[in-house]
Enzyme design. Sequence first.
Site, PDB file in Angstrom:
ATOM      1  N   LEU A  40      66.436  26.371 -14.412  1.00 41.65           N
ATOM      2  CA  LEU A  40      65.194  25.709 -14.036  1.00 41.65           C
ATOM      3  C   LEU A  40      65.419  24.218 -14.253  1.00 41.65           C
ATOM      4  O   LEU A  40      66.045  23.819 -15.242  1.00 41.65           O
ATOM      5  CB  LEU A  40      64.026  26.157 -14.926  1.00 41.65           C
ATOM      6  CG  LEU A  40      63.295  27.439 -14.602  1.00 41.65           C
ATOM      7  CD1 LEU A  40      62.273  27.755 -15.694  1.00 41.65           C
ATOM      8  CD2 LEU A  40      62.613  27.357 -13.259  1.00 41.65           C
ATOM      9  N   ASP A  41      64.910  23.401 -13.358  1.00 37.39           N
ATOM     10  CA  ASP A  41      64.998  21.955 -13.544  1.00 37.39           C
ATOM     11  C   ASP A  41      64.295  21.564 -14.835  1.00 37.39           C
ATOM     12  O   ASP A  41      63.380  22.253 -15.292  1.00 37.39           O
ATOM     13  CB  ASP A  41      64.307  21.225 -12.387  1.00 37.39           C
ATOM     14  CG  ASP A  41      64.983  21.457 -11.049  1.00 37.39           C
ATOM     15  OD1 ASP A  41      66.199  21.684 -11.031  1.00 37.39           O
ATOM     16  OD2 ASP A  41      64.272  21.408 -10.033  1.00 37.39           O
ATOM     17  N   ALA A  42      64.662  20.418 -15.390  1.00 38.36           N
ATOM     18  CA  ALA A  42      64.002  19.926 -16.595  1.00 38.36           C
ATOM     19  C   ALA A  42      62.499  19.763 -16.365  1.00 38.36           C
ATOM     20  O   ALA A  42      61.701  20.011 -17.265  1.00 38.36           O
ATOM     21  CB  ALA A  42      64.622  18.603 -17.037  1.00 38.36           C
ATOM     22  N   SER A  44      60.607  21.613 -14.618  1.00 42.65           N
ATOM     23  CA  SER A  44      59.967  22.913 -14.412  1.00 42.65           C
ATOM     24  C   SER A  44      59.849  23.649 -15.739  1.00 42.65           C
ATOM     25  O   SER A  44      60.613  23.406 -16.665  1.00 42.65           O
ATOM     26  CB  SER A  44      60.775  23.750 -13.417  1.00 42.65           C
ATOM     27  OG  SER A  44      60.854  23.079 -12.176  1.00 42.65           O
ATOM     28  N   ARG A 140      65.917  22.831  -6.431  1.00 44.69           N
ATOM     29  CA  ARG A 140      64.621  22.167  -6.199  1.00 44.69           C
ATOM     30  C   ARG A 140      63.899  22.672  -4.953  1.00 44.69           C
ATOM     31  O   ARG A 140      63.102  21.983  -4.324  1.00 44.69           O
ATOM     32  CB  ARG A 140      64.792  20.655  -6.163  1.00 44.69           C
ATOM     33  CG  ARG A 140      65.375  20.123  -7.484  1.00 44.69           C
ATOM     34  CD  ARG A 140      65.433  18.645  -7.599  1.00 44.69           C
ATOM     35  NE  ARG A 140      64.145  18.000  -7.755  1.00 44.69           N
ATOM     36  CZ  ARG A 140      63.452  17.894  -8.884  1.00 44.69           C
ATOM     37  NH1 ARG A 140      63.906  18.451  -9.983  1.00 44.69           N
ATOM     38  NH2 ARG A 140      62.312  17.256  -8.922  1.00 44.69           N
TER      39      ARG A 140
END
Length: 187
Positions: A40-42, A44, A140
């Site tokens: 997961l992106d930072a 998110s 993303r």
Amino acid sequence: MPLILFNKPFQVLCQFSPQEGRACLADFIALPGIYPAGRLDADSEGLMLLTDDGRLQHSIAHPDHKEAKTYLVQVDGVADGAALARLRAPLDLGDFVTKPCRAVAIAAPAWLWPREPPIRVREDKPTSWIAITLQEGKNRQVRRMTAAVGLPTLRLVRSSIGPFSLASHPLMPGEYIEVPAGDMKKI
């Protein structure tokens, strides 16, 4: 070792190696030899699965296995029928075309924890929530999809992966649980 379900907080990196000034998985999980099965992106939040089993990690994370992942997305603007229809259909994002997905407008989830820091609020612009379920997961992708239909993402929370969800395993950000080894067969 059992499968680990972890609720990743906002701004935490999906890695165990520290990076100066940034929180990472090691700040929350002190179990040796486990690795994230997907990322997961930072920016998110939400459900992550971790394991020490390389085959299981591959089967969860690899796009060929098509485990459904559901994301709760707070967007800038109102998610009307036209925007939702565009999200559901294949959407050209320039470098790839998304696969059809499920996208429905939802009420703000009552069970969702407040984000720190909170999202920006503008009195003149409403926000709305969408539940998006994908069978794929490019970098993303959800943020790019909502932006492509004119609804920039303000908050993104992954609520489920395959049979595991934060609804059935309520965890606050930074908390994790170990799922019995038998539950791994659900994947």
